[in-house]
Design an enzyme around this catalytic site. Structure first.
Site, short mmCIF file in Angstrom:
data_model
loop_
_atom_site.label_atom_id
_atom_site.label_comp_id
_atom_site.label_asym_id
_atom_site.label_seq_id
_atom_site.Cartn_x
_atom_site.Cartn_y
_atom_site.Cartn_z
N ALA A 58 3.28 -4.16 11.10
CA ALA A 58 3.02 -5.58 11.38
C ALA A 58 1.57 -5.85 11.79
CB ALA A 58 3.99 -6.08 12.45
N HIS A 106 -0.58 -0.36 16.57
CA HIS A 106 0.51 -0.23 15.59
C HIS A 106 1.83 -0.75 16.15
CE1 HIS A 106 -1.77 1.62 12.53
NE2 HIS A 106 -1.01 2.64 12.22
N SER A 140 -6.66 -3.33 1.09
CA SER A 140 -7.41 -4.59 1.08
C SER A 140 -6.47 -5.71 1.49
CB SER A 140 -7.94 -4.89 -0.33
OG SER A 140 -8.78 -3.88 -0.81
N GLU A 141 -6.04 -5.69 2.74
CA GLU A 141 -5.02 -6.67 3.16
C GLU A 141 -5.45 -8.11 2.90
OE1 GLU A 141 -5.69 -3.97 4.95
OE2 GLU A 141 -3.76 -2.98 5.23
N GLU A 184 0.85 -1.19 0.00
CA GLU A 184 0.00 0.00 0.00
C GLU A 184 0.89 1.24 0.00
OE1 GLU A 184 -2.30 -0.52 3.54
OE2 GLU A 184 -3.42 -2.20 2.72
#
Lengths: 351, 351
Positions: free
Chosen positions: B81, B126, B56-57, B29
């Site tokens: 991650a 995060h 859109s992982e 991305e």
């Protein structure tokens, strides 16, 4: 209609039906198929009509109800039945079973037990064809239930945004397990969702193998020519319960609905069409008998195949051997336990 | 020798492999923008190999799997991650399992890159170090390099590996510079490095605990205590022999890992040494790890989380002194003892 293609369609549809009937019989008699088995009887025209529209080197991704899909794509029956029975000669060496059939030799890229998850994988196969400079197309099968999961939407969007040669075939059999689609989806059809991704969305009679073939062929040609993806919704019906639980309960379905769909059995429709086209009953009976013998041979092959050996437990996990520093002399302690004692695990036939 | 940052090493590794092998593609991305290591790649490799990526992982991870099973070698960069969790089904249920489920018919050669942004005031969503979760999934190789040379050599090896490799990058190390061998520098997956030799205590350190352990070693050396710092570099497969060989020499083991305590990499290493190297141990094994609490946003609190040179040195020194039990002063899991532990930590880190 095309007589030669229709005869091939009938052959493949009968293969699926007889194969699944044989599997159900083995389950019922406790003769060696463990775990869950989901059959697609009633949906054969949608499956076969779509696969006949594909080239041998095109890709196809199935889902949990997909014994029929590799059969329709041309896979040999023996290793498929052996896989259902967990035998070492199974197409997946007994590692996948009923929900994970795959036969890469015919472009069947495998099946997932996670609803919808195969859709983006088919998109990836179509993407791969583009990068490698081939004109292969990838087709994803899924049920109506999958139309409500994120991977459906992400997969369609990716394929459309990238303009890939992907074909999405929803076998809408009206029920996600036992839950009616009408209760879980507000839009009028699955196909209507195609508009949101700016791709054609086509509804087709999933009991009519010729109609499915025509619609999917147009989608495949479009994809192959660089025209982007298509969503096809094949309206069809599943005769059996979600899985072969042993106590089929379809009491949640209206009787007239069952009757309506049963009166439009895809195999019988095609059979009648071929008769009307001048093929004799004798010829069709011979074809049916040939298929029945193919399935009997597949069952014999599976039942006579050996169970996997304990050392096969770890096979197929890694492609590249794991490399570590050479082992040092063992410390003065009892050695670690060996592999899991597979002999203690019930054999594939236990149920 | 060349000198480059960890981030530059990642970029060089991908550039070299994409030039060498046209089947390598990169999904990221915003990968054409910003500070991404792939910025500029589209100019050299074109939009097919560096496609624009929607957020859109799940979708693009599935697409990477489909591409990998049909001849490509995707590098999937999650940039943070934690974003892998959105694609967890595709990573855990499919990338890791497809080869096994399909009886070895296809491999899934993907590198999942995951920068770990902890210690950066980005709060709990995060800041995770998810590798222990994936160590529990057979079929995934797991790499956590701590130097630019290893980042380069291991990423190149990971791209060439036929199995899925999850490549964890401590973001704190991205800016760290180091010497990198010239030429086609490859580091084998599954081989630990002895980052510093020593006689008294083995410190197995993971990720950015490696530089912390090296600073601890430098400090203790002045007091006559020798730390041997082992960087496993790869957690799956884990170089057990290298760890056991070091413990055989020192008889004492500290494991420093910025991931959570429970069921972490440190726990696994401790278990292996307890099972296979118990006779070597002269003192209890000590874990210097993150406590079982989420990374807080406040930097004043987050600094209590991860292994520091002070914590590692304190644990190692206590082992040599024979102080028993030589517990790491990180906050334990219970609220009752939390305050006391935090005070100890404060004292050690001088805060």
């Amino acid at each position: 209609m095309n007589r030669e293609r229709d005869l091939e369609a009938l052959r493949r549809m009968l293969r699926i039906r007889r194969f699944e009937e044989a599997a159900m019989d083995i389950v019922r008699k406790g003769q060696g198929i463990a775990g869950s088995v989901h059959v697609c009887i009633g949906q054969e025209a949608a499956v076969v009509g779509s696969c006949l529209a594909l080239r041998a080197d095109d890709y196809m991704v199935g889902y949990h109800r997909s014994h029929g899909h590799p059969i329709a794509k041309g896979a040999a029956l023996g290793p498929l039945m052996a896989e259902l029975m967990g035998r070492r000669t199974g197409v997946c060496h007994g590692k996948g079973g009923s929900m994970h059939l795959a036969d890469f030799s015919v472009g069947s890229l495998g099946e997932t037990a996670i609803v919808g998850a195969g859709i983006p994988q088919a998109v990836g196969a179509a993407y791969s064809a583009r990068v490698r400079g081939t004109d292969q197309v990838a087709l994803a099968f899924f049920g109506d239930g999958a139309a409500n999961i994120g991977s459906f939407h992400e997969g369609l969007n990716l394929a459309a945004a990238w303009g890939l040669g992907a074909v999405f075939v929803c076998e809408n059999n009206l029920y996600a397990m036992s839950t009616a689609l009408a209760d879980t989806m507000a839009s009028e059809s699955v196909a209507a969702r195609a508009a949101a991704y700016r791709m054609p969305g086509v509804i087709v009679d999933g009991q009519d193998v010729d109609a499915v073939y025509d619609v999917v062929s147009a989608a495949v040609e479009r994809g192959r020519a660089g025209g982007g993806p298509t969503l096809v919704e094949a309206r069809t019906y599943r005769y059996r319960d979600h899985a072969e639980y042993g106590n089929m309960d379809l009491s949640h379905r209206p009787a007239e609905e069952v009757e309506h769909w049963r009166s439009r059995d895809p195999v019988e429709l095609l059979h009648a069409r071929l008769l009307a086209d001048g093929i004799s009953e004798t010829e069709l009976a011979a074809l049916a008998e040939t298929v029945a013998e193919e399935v009997r041979a597949a069952v014999r092959f599976a039942k006579q195949s050996p169970q996997p050996a304990p050392e096969e437990l770890f096979e197929d996990l890694w492609a590249t051997p794991i490399e570590t520093t050479p082992a040092m002399p063992a410390p003065p302690m009892p050695s670690p336990p060996g592999p899991v004692p597979v002999a203690a695990v019930p054999a594939g036939g236990a149920r | 020798m060349r000198t480059m940052s960890y981030r530059e090493a990642l970029r060089v590794a991908m550039l070299e492999e994409m030039r060498r092998d046209p089947s390598v593609v990169v999904f990221c991305e915003d990968g054409r923008f910003w500070t991404m290591p792939t910025n500029g790649f589209v100019d050299e490799f074109g939009p097919d190999r560096v496609p624009v990526m929607p957020i859109s992982e799940e979708g693009f991870t599935g697409a990477a799997i489909g591409a990998a099973m049909t001849g490509l070698r995707p590098i999937v960069d999650y940039t943070i991650a934690n974003l892998m969790y959105v694609a967890w089904d595709q990573i855990v249920n499919h990338a890791a399992k497809n080869r096994y489920l399909f009886g070895g018919q296809a491999s899934v050669p993907i590198v999942f890159r995951a920068a770990m942004k902890y210690a950066n005031a980005t709060a709990a969503q995060h800041s995770d170090r998810p590798y222990p979760q994936l160590m529990n999934v057979p079929g995934l190789k797991i790499v956590v390099p701590s130097t630019p040379a290893d980042a380069l050599g291991l990423l190149k090896s990971a791209i060439r590996d036929d199995d899925p490799v999850v490549f964890f990058e401590p973001l704190r190390l991205w800016g760290v510079k180091g010497e990198v061998p010239d030429g086609d520098h490859l580091v084998p997956i599954g081989r630990a490095a002895v980052a510093r030799e020593g006689e008294d205590v083995t410190v197995v350190a993971i990720g950015d605990a490696v530089p912390a352990a090296l600073r601890a070693a430098a400090g203790l050396a002045e007091r006559g205590v020798g730390l041997e710092v082992i960087d496993p570099r790869t957690l799956v497969p884990l170089d057990k022999a290298a760890i056991l060989a070091s413990v055989a020499k020192t008889g004492r083991l500290v494991i420093a890992d910025p991931a959570h305590r429970t069921c972490g990499a440190a726990a696994e290493i401790a278990a292996i040494v307890a099972e296979e190297g118990f006779a070597f141990l002269r003192a209890p094994i000590v874990r210097v790890v993150a406590p079982d609490v989420h990374p807080p946003f406040s930097p004043a609190l987050e600094r209590l989380m991860y292994p520091t040179p002070e914590r590692i040195a304190a644990a190692a020194a206590a082992l040599v002194r024979g102080a028993a039990p030589a517990a790491d002063p990180a906050p334990p899991a219970t609220a009752a003892t939390d305050t006391a532990a935090r005070d100890t930590t404060k004292e050690l880190v001088g805060g």
